[in-house]
Design a protein around this motif. Structure first.
Motif, mmCIF file in Angstrom:
data_model
loop_
_atom_site.group_PDB
_atom_site.id
_atom_site.type_symbol
_atom_site.label_atom_id
_atom_site.label_comp_id
_atom_site.label_asym_id
_atom_site.label_seq_id
_atom_site.Cartn_x
_atom_site.Cartn_y
_atom_site.Cartn_z
ATOM 1 N N TRP A 1 4.829 -0.413 -10.444
ATOM 2 C CA TRP A 1 5.745 0.402 -11.237
ATOM 3 C C TRP A 1 5.199 0.501 -12.662
ATOM 4 N N ASN A 2 5.631 1.527 -13.378
ATOM 5 C CA ASN A 2 5.141 1.774 -14.724
ATOM 6 C C ASN A 2 6.167 1.283 -15.749
ATOM 7 N N LEU A 3 5.702 0.532 -16.725
ATOM 8 C CA LEU A 3 6.583 -0.007 -17.757
ATOM 9 C C LEU A 3 6.345 0.713 -19.068
ATOM 10 N N ARG A 4 7.438 1.099 -19.722
ATOM 11 C CA ARG A 4 7.354 1.815 -20.998
ATOM 12 C C ARG A 4 8.294 1.150 -22.005
ATOM 13 N N GLU A 5 7.713 0.528 -23.023
ATOM 14 C CA GLU A 5 8.541 -0.068 -24.076
ATOM 15 C C GLU A 5 9.085 1.033 -24.981
ATOM 16 N N ILE A 6 10.353 0.900 -25.371
ATOM 17 C CA ILE A 6 11.006 1.950 -26.149
ATOM 18 C C ILE A 6 11.396 1.441 -27.534
ATOM 19 N N SER A 7 12.273 0.422 -27.575
ATOM 20 C CA SER A 7 12.788 -0.130 -28.836
ATOM 21 C C SER A 7 13.376 0.965 -29.715
ATOM 22 N N ASP A 8 14.299 1.750 -29.143
ATOM 23 C CA ASP A 8 14.931 2.848 -29.868
ATOM 24 C C ASP A 8 16.068 2.296 -30.731
ATOM 25 N N PRO A 9 16.015 2.488 -32.067
ATOM 26 C CA PRO A 9 17.049 1.919 -32.937
ATOM 27 C C PRO A 9 18.407 2.581 -32.782
ATOM 28 N N ILE A 10 18.453 3.783 -32.191
ATOM 29 C CA ILE A 10 19.725 4.492 -32.047
ATOM 30 C C ILE A 10 20.378 4.158 -30.709
ATOM 31 N N THR A 11 19.648 4.338 -29.620
ATOM 32 C CA THR A 11 20.226 4.091 -28.298
ATOM 33 C C THR A 11 20.174 2.617 -27.910
ATOM 34 N N LYS A 12 19.409 1.801 -28.651
ATOM 35 C CA LYS A 12 19.243 0.359 -28.386
ATOM 36 C C LYS A 12 18.500 0.090 -27.085
ATOM 37 N N GLU A 13 17.840 1.099 -26.543
ATOM 38 C CA GLU A 13 17.053 0.904 -25.323
ATOM 39 C C GLU A 13 15.787 0.120 -25.654
ATOM 40 N N VAL A 14 15.460 -0.839 -24.792
ATOM 41 C CA VAL A 14 14.328 -1.729 -25.053
ATOM 42 C C VAL A 14 13.127 -1.362 -24.194
ATOM 43 N N VAL A 15 13.354 -1.207 -22.886
ATOM 44 C CA VAL A 15 12.232 -0.974 -21.980
ATOM 45 C C VAL A 15 12.713 -0.167 -20.782
ATOM 46 N N GLU A 16 11.836 0.690 -20.280
ATOM 47 C CA GLU A 16 12.111 1.482 -19.084
ATOM 48 C C GLU A 16 11.019 1.175 -18.062
ATOM 49 N N ILE A 17 11.430 0.923 -16.811
ATOM 50 C CA ILE A 17 10.488 0.604 -15.733
ATOM 51 C C ILE A 17 10.651 1.667 -14.653
ATOM 52 N N LEU A 18 9.568 2.388 -14.352
ATOM 53 C CA LEU A 18 9.628 3.558 -13.487
ATOM 54 C C LEU A 18 8.849 3.341 -12.205
ATOM 55 N N SER A 19 9.444 3.784 -11.112
ATOM 56 C CA SER A 19 8.777 3.689 -9.822
ATOM 57 C C SER A 19 7.626 4.680 -9.749
ATOM 58 N N PRO A 20 6.700 4.494 -8.810
ATOM 59 C CA PRO A 20 5.646 5.501 -8.617
ATOM 60 C C PRO A 20 6.266 6.865 -8.335
ATOM 61 N N ASN A 21 5.663 7.904 -8.870
ATOM 62 C CA ASN A 21 6.111 9.291 -8.682
ATOM 63 C C ASN A 21 7.465 9.581 -9.334
ATOM 64 N N TYR A 22 7.913 8.693 -10.236
ATOM 65 C CA TYR A 22 9.115 8.950 -11.036
ATOM 66 C C TYR A 22 10.370 9.116 -10.192
ATOM 67 N N ARG A 23 10.444 8.497 -9.008
ATOM 68 C CA ARG A 23 11.603 8.702 -8.155
ATOM 69 C C ARG A 23 12.791 7.835 -8.545
ATOM 70 N N ALA A 24 12.555 6.755 -9.286
ATOM 71 C CA ALA A 24 13.630 5.865 -9.695
ATOM 72 C C ALA A 24 13.224 5.189 -10.992
ATOM 73 N N ASN A 25 14.211 4.814 -11.792
ATOM 74 C CA ASN A 25 13.893 4.113 -13.020
ATOM 75 C C ASN A 25 14.967 3.075 -13.357
ATOM 76 N N VAL A 26 14.521 2.013 -14.015
ATOM 77 C CA VAL A 26 15.393 0.931 -14.460
ATOM 78 C C VAL A 26 15.260 0.845 -15.978
ATOM 79 N N LEU A 27 16.392 0.882 -16.662
ATOM 80 C CA LEU A 27 16.419 0.886 -18.124
ATOM 81 C C LEU A 27 17.188 -0.329 -18.608
#
Length: 488
Positions: free
Chosen positions: A359-385
């Motif tokens: 799976w693909n991991l993307r660090e975000i650290s968005d100061p507005i939405t407070k999102e820290v990290v997003e983990i995406l399945s192959p082919n973008y079919r599912a994601n965990v935030l």
């Protein structure tokens, strides 16, 4: 400037363009045997004060170091940067091609089939940028080049250069606004851009291509505050819904990542309804019933009638072995169950979680939405935030849960089939809600799990199309159950 040699190697041939903050020149690198062409950008500071120059120097070196790390095929490489005679220069790879502003014109309306590849090209590069925590901030047709060699779209002129000069001129506490009117969402106009601000700009570019209308001339719905454009273009509801979500005025209502847009664009549409049963004439139905009844009566007679010369326990007569039916092939799974998991840890946010290595991991650290990290399945079919949200005051889990459920009902796209239950997250009492919503023409299912600790809310959100939600669920449950809160 034309005909000059900068840094003892860059011979300036002609001016390529210029704006309020910088001028770009075409140059030859004469220290290279092949004298390759380079794009040399000169920052326009117009101030020789020593304190001013030192501040400019610090910002320039910081931003140049960021750009130097961006190694991507569709981002011009930063090859050099230097200061000469109180002026600051960036030297980048020269991209031979045509700016998109020459293709997006009022006289030539793009089709849906032309816009989708454009979106794909931009969003794929934007995914890389956002993974490196870089916001472009100035996406517009003038800053996109269709490369002659392969027709791919290349992103140029990041807002970082504008920020250098703007921050210098601004007084302490004054907002720094970078971007171009019409392509900037509201939060960026107030000096608070986030990752979804770039997604807004990409949506606007697509709408401009479809309608031929400049962004500033698109009408605004006075009741909703949203841009009105659908009646000016002929596109499918599916694409229109996706673009509408990309350009929502409230950043929380937009797609939160380029990969989420790609998922909506290229995920499979819902299957068509099954065909109606065949219609038979009435007399054929009656004849079938009569024949069936006759066969049934005859069968009963054969089974119950026993001739006198037949023994009660006859010896078995060998019979042919019935043919074994061919096994029905099982459907090919969308992804194999992952075998290898690896660990992501963010000490500053106090979280640790395991996730599949493919799976693909993307660090975000968005100061507005407070999102820290997003983990995406192959082919973008599912994601965990994963979100870590500081709470303004002490709240019980029940109070927070009631608040979150009301927020979902208010902001999610017409949620339905909502279920709630208690759960356990990071060995703490937690709450779970699952619901479905229609977004971008697709039926999406979400599962949100949250718990509280030390006036912080830890939220894990799993999202996938309804049809594949259960396929990824075992993997996601393992991820959720592995979450540790290491914030003391």
């Amino acid at each position: 400037m034309l005909g000059e040699i900068l840094a003892g190697r860059y011979y300036i041939k002609k001016q390529l363009g210029g704006g309020g903050f910088a001028v770009t020149y075409l140059a030859e690198d004469r220290k290279n045997l092949n004298c390759p062409q380079r794009a040399v950008k000169q920052l326009k500071l117009q101030n020789s004060d020593l304190q001013f120059l030192q501040k400019a120097r610090d910002l320039f070196q910081r931003e140049a170091a960021i750009l130097e790390k961006l190694k991507h095929d569709r981002i011009p490489k930063l090859l050099d940067y230097f200061e000469e005679n109180g002026e600051f220069y960036l030297v980048q790879e020269f991209i031979d091609g045509q700016v998109l502003s020459k293709e997006i014109t009022p006289t030539k309306l793009w089709t849906e089939a032309e816009v989708i590849p454009l979106l794909k090209d931009i969003l794929e590069t934007l995914t890389f940028l956002h993974q490196n925590k870089v916001i472009h901030r100035d996406l517009k047709p003038e800053n996109l080049i269709r490369r002659t060699a392969d027709n791919k779209i290349v992103l140029i002129d990041f807002g970082a250069v504008s920020e250098i000069t703007t921050q210098i001129f601004n007084s302490p506490g004054q907002r720094t606004v970078i971007g171009t009117s019409g392509y900037m969402p509201p939060e960026q106009q107030y000096g608070q851009p986030n990752l979804s601000s770039d997604i807004y700009a990409v949506g606007i570019i697509a709408i401009q291509a479809l309608t031929g209308i400049l962004p500033e001339k698109l009408p605004i719905d006075t009741s909703s505050g949203e841009i009105v454009w659908r009646d000016r273009s002929q596109v499918s509801d599916r694409l229109a819904n996706i673009l509408d979500k990309m350009i929502r005025s409230n950043c929380r209502d937009r797609f939160q990542s380029p990969t989420a847009v790609l998922q909506a664009l290229f995920s499979s549409p819902p299957p068509p309804p099954p065909p109606p049963p065949p219609q038979f004439p009435l007399f054929k139905i009656l004849m079938g019933l009569i024949v069936a009844v006759g066969i049934g009566v005859a069968t009963i007679a054969v089974v119950t009638g026993k001739p006198e010369d037949v023994e009660d326990n006859p010896s078995p007569t060998p019979s042919a072995t019935p043919a074994t039916p061919s096994p029905t092939p099982s459907p090919t799974p969308i992804i194999p169950n992952p075998v290898n998991f690896q660990t992501y840890q963010n000490p500053s946010k106090g979280i640790k979680i395991e996730y599949p290595s493919d799976w693909n991991l993307r660090e975000i650290s968005d100061p507005i939405t407070k999102e820290v990290v997003e983990i995406l399945s192959p082919n973008y079919r599912a994601n965990v935030l994963i979100t870590v949200e500081p709470l303004p005051q002490f709240m019980s889990l029940d109070e927070y849960s009631n608040q979150e459920i009301q927020t979902i009902k208010q902001f999610a796209a017409a949620p339905y089939k909502m279920n709630t239950q208690e759960y356990t997250l990071a060995k703490r009492r937690a709450f779970m809600v699952t619901y479905e919503a229609i977004e971008g023409g697709n039926t999406i299912k979400r599962m949100e799990v949250w718990t509280l600790k030390n006036k912080k809310a830890y939220v894990v959100t799993y999202e996938a199309e309804t049809g594949v939600f259960s396929t990824f669920l075992p993997t996601v449950e393992r991820m959720i159950n592995s979450l540790e809160i290491i914030d003391n």
